[in-house]
Scaffold this motif. Structure first.
Motif, PDB file in Angstrom:
ATOM      1  N   ASP A  29     -30.229  17.755  16.810  1.00  0.00           N
ATOM      2  CA  ASP A  29     -29.483  17.898  18.058  1.00  0.00           C
ATOM      3  C   ASP A  29     -27.991  18.017  17.796  1.00  0.00           C
ATOM      4  OD1 ASP A  29     -29.640  17.456  21.208  1.00  0.00           O
ATOM      5  OD2 ASP A  29     -27.988  16.238  20.465  1.00  0.00           O
ATOM      6  N   VAL A  30     -27.464  17.174  16.912  1.00  0.00           N
ATOM      7  CA  VAL A  30     -26.031  17.189  16.606  1.00  0.00           C
ATOM      8  C   VAL A  30     -25.641  18.477  15.899  1.00  0.00           C
ATOM      9  CG1 VAL A  30     -24.205  16.073  15.278  1.00  0.00           C
ATOM     10  CG2 VAL A  30     -25.850  14.679  16.548  1.00  0.00           C
ATOM     11  N   ARG A  33     -25.542  21.643  18.093  1.00  0.00           N
ATOM     12  CA  ARG A  33     -24.402  21.698  19.015  1.00  0.00           C
ATOM     13  C   ARG A  33     -23.214  22.419  18.393  1.00  0.00           C
ATOM     14  NH1 ARG A  33     -22.506  16.350  22.143  1.00  0.00           N
ATOM     15  NH2 ARG A  33     -24.773  16.308  22.283  1.00  0.00           N
ATOM     16  N   TYR A  34     -23.066  22.307  17.080  1.00  0.00           N
ATOM     17  CA  TYR A  34     -21.905  22.906  16.412  1.00  0.00           C
ATOM     18  C   TYR A  34     -22.267  24.130  15.582  1.00  0.00           C
ATOM     19  CZ  TYR A  34     -19.996  18.401  17.763  1.00  0.00           C
ATOM     20  OH  TYR A  34     -19.614  17.305  18.487  1.00  0.00           O
ATOM     21  N   GLU A  92     -22.920  10.350  27.786  1.00  0.00           N
ATOM     22  CA  GLU A  92     -23.638  11.425  27.101  1.00  0.00           C
ATOM     23  C   GLU A  92     -25.143  11.211  27.166  1.00  0.00           C
ATOM     24  OE1 GLU A  92     -23.897  13.803  22.837  1.00  0.00           O
ATOM     25  OE2 GLU A  92     -22.303  12.334  23.167  1.00  0.00           O
ATOM     26  N   ARG A  96     -27.544  13.733  29.864  1.00  0.00           N
ATOM     27  CA  ARG A  96     -28.489  14.668  29.255  1.00  0.00           C
ATOM     28  C   ARG A  96     -29.944  14.207  29.377  1.00  0.00           C
ATOM     29  NH1 ARG A  96     -27.008  15.388  23.340  1.00  0.00           N
ATOM     30  NH2 ARG A  96     -28.690  16.924  23.517  1.00  0.00           N
ATOM     31  N   PRO A 122     -30.506  12.119  23.025  1.00  0.00           N
ATOM     32  CA  PRO A 122     -29.121  12.168  23.519  1.00  0.00           C
ATOM     33  C   PRO A 122     -28.345  10.884  23.245  1.00  0.00           C
ATOM     34  CG  PRO A 122     -30.619  13.033  25.170  1.00  0.00           C
ATOM     35  CD  PRO A 122     -31.466  12.395  24.113  1.00  0.00           C
ATOM     36  N   ALA A 125     -27.315  10.957  19.642  1.00  0.00           N
ATOM     37  CA  ALA A 125     -26.186  11.874  19.459  1.00  0.00           C
ATOM     38  C   ALA A 125     -24.894  11.238  19.970  1.00  0.00           C
ATOM     39  CB  ALA A 125     -26.463  13.180  20.188  1.00  0.00           C
ATOM     40  N   HIS A 129     -21.309  10.453  17.823  1.00  0.00           N
ATOM     41  CA  HIS A 129     -19.955  10.770  18.266  1.00  0.00           C
ATOM     42  C   HIS A 129     -19.142   9.488  18.477  1.00  0.00           C
ATOM     43  CE1 HIS A 129     -22.092  14.543  19.430  1.00  0.00           C
ATOM     44  NE2 HIS A 129     -20.977  15.078  18.975  1.00  0.00           N
TER      45      HIS A 129
END
Length: 269
Positions: A29-30, A33-34, A92, A96, A122, A125, A129
């Motif tokens: 998931d992380v 995202r990028y 977050e 989500r 979520p 994740a 962060h």
């Protein structure tokens, strides 16, 4: 609902058994995202760093704001940032959560797949962060000469928020399967909750008639406790313990509700 769904030890055991799979889903998931971004996963570090820089400029240089009764020399923007770290983890995960199960229909239809770990992705994740945000907070405290040992309690003080987010994630993930509008409604409520919680202001600034509401808000209790740890003030343990009990109850009820609803997921998806 089965009585076993209310057993916290059974819940922890179920999550522990699937810890590797959960870790892989969080990692995926992380990274997704990028994916495709020029700086890739470096944005995990760059985003909070840029945000903190903007806070320092706007609140420190432009508004020259001060926290009510704040300690001499402690920047307003650092106090504000410490509260946002706690809230953003919750935000977050909860924002989500309504799409956590709906986004993986192929997993839901596999009988052997542990669907109950999907709402935790979520949250995981958000923790990733949050860890980088905390590292930046430590660096900023050291840079401003305000680093002290009590700040190491900050991650421990987040436990009630994690339990609360976990419970709401299970509730909202189940509802999100049946009600598509939840993906639009929940983020709005989370945004409203940010201003109704003591993120940008202390509880002492709230009108006295409204303070009992804030003191019994588990989010507010954890934010206040985490902020106290960050600035080196006395930690309000009594509201924190109450928030811990409320978070644990929410997590257990959320898990029981999710397990009760999961039998119908495959039919809807």
């Amino acid at each position: 609902m089965a009585a076993g769904n209310f057993n916290p030890f059974r819940i922890v055991a179920a999550l522990y058994v699937n810890r590797y799979l959960l870790g892989q889903l969080i990692k995926r998931d992380v990274l997704l995202r990028y994916r495709g971004a020029m700086f890739g996963v470096l944005w995990i570090f760059l985003s909070p760093l840029l945000m903190l820089g903007i806070f320092a400029f706007v609140f420190g240089q432009v508004f020259q704001a001060r926290w009510p009764q704040q300690q001499e020399g402690l920047p307003f923007w650092l106090i504000l940032y410490s509260g946002l770290i706690a809230f953003n983890i919750f935000a977050e995960a909860v924002s989500r959560a309504p799409s956590a199960v709906r986004s993986y229909p192929s997993y839901v239809k596999k009988i052997i797949f542990p669907v109950d770990i999907l709402p935790l992705v979520p949250l995981g994740a958000g923790l990733v962060h949050g860890a980088f945000n905390f590292a930046i907070l430590l660096g900023a405290l050291a840079w401003t000469g305000n680093l002290h040992g009590q700040v190491l309690l900050f991650p421990f003080l987040l436990i009630p928020i994690l339990l609360l987010a976990l419970g709401f994630s299970w509730f909202l993930a189940a509802w999100g399967v049946f009600i598509k509008d939840m993906t639009q409604i929940v983020p709005l409520f989370v945004q409203m909750l940010m201003f109704m919680s003591p993120v940008f202001y202390p509880v002492s600034s709230v009108p006295e008639v409204l303070r009992p509401i804030y003191l019994h808000n588990p989010l507010g209790a954890v934010i206040e406790a985490g902020r106290a740890a960050a600035v080196g003030a006395s930690i309000p343990w009594a509201p924190w313990v109450t928030a811990l009990a409320m978070g644990l109850a929410t997590a257990i009820l959320g898990y029981a509700f999710f397990q009760h609803s999961r039998e119908e997921f495959a039919d809807v998806l």
